[in-house]
Write a protein that holds these residues in place. Structure first.
Motif, short mmCIF file in Angstrom:
data_model
loop_
_atom_site.label_atom_id
_atom_site.label_comp_id
_atom_site.label_asym_id
_atom_site.label_seq_id
_atom_site.Cartn_x
_atom_site.Cartn_y
_atom_site.Cartn_z
N VAL A 106 0.83 -1.20 0.00
CA VAL A 106 0.00 0.00 0.00
C VAL A 106 0.87 1.26 0.00
N VAL A 107 2.07 1.16 0.55
CA VAL A 107 3.00 2.28 0.54
C VAL A 107 3.79 2.33 -0.78
N MET A 108 4.11 1.16 -1.32
CA MET A 108 4.93 1.09 -2.53
C MET A 108 4.18 1.58 -3.77
N VAL A 109 2.89 1.30 -3.84
CA VAL A 109 2.11 1.66 -5.04
C VAL A 109 2.19 3.14 -5.37
N PRO A 110 1.90 4.05 -4.41
CA PRO A 110 2.01 5.47 -4.77
C PRO A 110 3.43 5.89 -5.12
N LEU A 111 4.43 5.27 -4.48
CA LEU A 111 5.81 5.60 -4.81
C LEU A 111 6.14 5.18 -6.25
N PHE A 112 5.72 3.97 -6.64
CA PHE A 112 5.94 3.52 -8.02
C PHE A 112 5.17 4.39 -9.00
N SER A 113 3.97 4.80 -8.62
CA SER A 113 3.15 5.64 -9.51
C SER A 113 3.78 7.00 -9.72
N ILE A 114 4.37 7.56 -8.65
CA ILE A 114 5.03 8.86 -8.76
C ILE A 114 6.24 8.76 -9.68
N VAL A 115 7.06 7.74 -9.46
CA VAL A 115 8.31 7.60 -10.22
C VAL A 115 8.04 7.20 -11.67
N TYR A 116 7.14 6.23 -11.85
CA TYR A 116 6.94 5.66 -13.19
C TYR A 116 6.01 6.50 -14.05
N PHE A 117 4.91 6.98 -13.47
CA PHE A 117 3.90 7.69 -14.25
C PHE A 117 3.91 9.20 -14.00
N ARG A 118 4.72 9.67 -13.04
CA ARG A 118 4.75 11.09 -12.69
C ARG A 118 3.36 11.58 -12.28
N GLN A 119 2.62 10.73 -11.54
CA GLN A 119 1.29 11.12 -11.09
C GLN A 119 1.39 12.01 -9.86
N ARG A 120 0.48 12.98 -9.76
CA ARG A 120 0.42 13.83 -8.58
C ARG A 120 -0.14 13.03 -7.41
N LEU A 121 0.40 13.25 -6.23
CA LEU A 121 -0.07 12.57 -5.03
C LEU A 121 -0.84 13.55 -4.16
N GLY A 122 -2.14 13.34 -4.03
CA GLY A 122 -2.97 14.22 -3.22
C GLY A 122 -2.66 14.08 -1.74
N PHE A 123 -2.94 15.14 -1.00
CA PHE A 123 -2.65 15.14 0.44
C PHE A 123 -3.44 14.06 1.17
N ASN A 124 -4.73 13.95 0.84
CA ASN A 124 -5.55 12.94 1.51
C ASN A 124 -5.12 11.53 1.14
N ALA A 125 -4.65 11.34 -0.10
CA ALA A 125 -4.14 10.03 -0.49
C ALA A 125 -2.89 9.70 0.32
N LEU A 126 -2.01 10.69 0.50
CA LEU A 126 -0.80 10.49 1.30
C LEU A 126 -1.17 10.16 2.74
N ALA A 127 -2.11 10.92 3.32
CA ALA A 127 -2.53 10.67 4.70
C ALA A 127 -3.19 9.30 4.82
N GLY A 128 -3.97 8.92 3.81
CA GLY A 128 -4.61 7.61 3.82
C GLY A 128 -3.61 6.47 3.79
N VAL A 129 -2.55 6.63 2.98
CA VAL A 129 -1.50 5.62 2.90
C VAL A 129 -0.80 5.46 4.26
N ILE A 130 -0.48 6.59 4.89
CA ILE A 130 0.18 6.54 6.20
C ILE A 130 -0.72 5.88 7.24
N ALA A 131 -2.00 6.24 7.23
CA ALA A 131 -2.95 5.64 8.19
C ALA A 131 -3.09 4.14 7.97
N ALA A 132 -3.17 3.72 6.71
CA ALA A 132 -3.32 2.30 6.41
C ALA A 132 -2.06 1.53 6.80
N ALA A 133 -0.88 2.10 6.54
CA ALA A 133 0.37 1.44 6.92
C ALA A 133 0.46 1.29 8.44
#
Length: 314
Positions: A106-133
């Motif tokens: 759940v933590v790796m997916v947004p990191l791979f998406s940022i690096v590979y696809f250059r996708q923007r990471l929303g604040f709530n998505a970041l907070a959600g990832v931290i909470a889930a981890a």
């Protein structure tokens, strides 16, 4: 927006099915070894998907191409690596640590998406990832101690599952979902069959006494139809309407559903920390669904220059 909500709900049902069938699979592999079980499970699912494809979606066969076959093979290979390394890791480490490390996808997916696809990471998505981890940690923290080889193998599994989610997001919008899923599931079946032949007593995969025993037969039928054929078809079909990060957060609910069904069906007991962890994972998933932007101070860290056409927020 409607497509996104429908996609998220459908993927949540996939996580529910995977979590609910965990006990079934756990009971079945006591009689049929993991590679053999996955060979039969994915082979049955591949046959079902191909029959549906041939009978009702035959026009998709005309869209078969080398790029589609390669894409389906990549997805199948990643899925197989995830299952294989998770199985090998379980033999050397505990189930609690396996659940936590696998869930770190759940933590790796947004990191791979940022690096590979250059996708923007929303604040709530970041907070959600931290909470889930954090929730995953609290669910399994009672057995988190020193690391060993098994933990490293499970970590490879987590990378494979994370990449599978990311690459599914890439390929799902390019090819027909049913055809792509059929190739993917067939790949897992073939690779599992080869592994069963090399590393296990593969004869049990063709032994009627084993296959037709109550726990094995029920697990095979339910997992091949619901947890494999239907689940991966839903993921491939609906992930094009959402982001990889949301998918990872939704799939983080799988251990929550597994814990709940284990409590209801197998009499398992949940500690207070596990209950708190379940709530954290659920809160993380809900938080990621809420609109919000990353504060300006974090944008240089979490937002990379976008590739052309990569305009979705992770």
């Amino acid at each position: 927006m409607k497509h996104s909500l429908a996609a998220d709900f459908s993927l949540l049902m996939v996580a529910l099915v995977w979590g609910a069938t965990f006990v079934l699979v756990q009971n079945a592999i006591a009689f049929l070894e993991p590679f053999s079980f996955n060979f039969v499970r994915f082979a049955l699912a591949a046959v079902l998907l191909f029959l549906w494809l041939f009978l009702f979606e035959r026009t998709q066969l005309t869209k078969a191409s080398v790029p589609l076959l390669k894409s389906g093979f990549i997805l199948g290979l990643l899925l197989f690596i995830g299952y294989a390394f998770q199985t090998m890791g379980l033999e050397l480490t505990s189930s609690s640590k396996t659940g936590f490390i696998t869930g770190m996808s759940v933590v790796m997916v947004p990191l791979f998406s940022i690096v590979y696809f250059r996708q923007r990471l929303g604040f709530n998505a970041l907070a959600g990832v931290i909470a889930a981890a954090a929730g995953l940690y609290f669910m399994t923290m009672t057995d988190i101690n020193s690391l060993n080889l098994g933990d490293g193998l499970v970590f490879i599994c987590a990378i494979a599952f994370a990449l599978h989610i990311v690459m599914t997001g890439k390929f799902s919008s390019q090819y027909p979902a049913l055809l792509l899923t059929t190739v993917q599931i067939s790949t897992v079946a073939v690779l599992s069959g080869i592994s069963s032949f090399l590393f296990e007593g593969w004869e049990n995969a063709f032994n009627p006494k084993v296959l037709l025993s109550g726990s094995v037969l029920s697990a095979l039928l339910i997992t091949s139809i619901l947890a494999t054929a239907a689940a991966f078809l839903i993921q491939t079909n609906f992930q094009k309407h959402t982001t990889a990060t949301r998918v990872a957060l939704i799939f983080a609910m799988e251990p929550v559903f597994a814990a709940v069904t284990g409590y209801l069906w197998a009499g398992d007991r949940l500690s207070y920390s596990a209950i708190f962890g379940c709530c954290m994972i659920f809160a993380g998933m809900i938080l990621a669904e809420m609109p919000g932007e990353l504060p300006k101070g974090f944008r240089k860290i979490f937002i990379l220059p976008e590739k052309k056409g990569a305009d979705r927020e992770a």
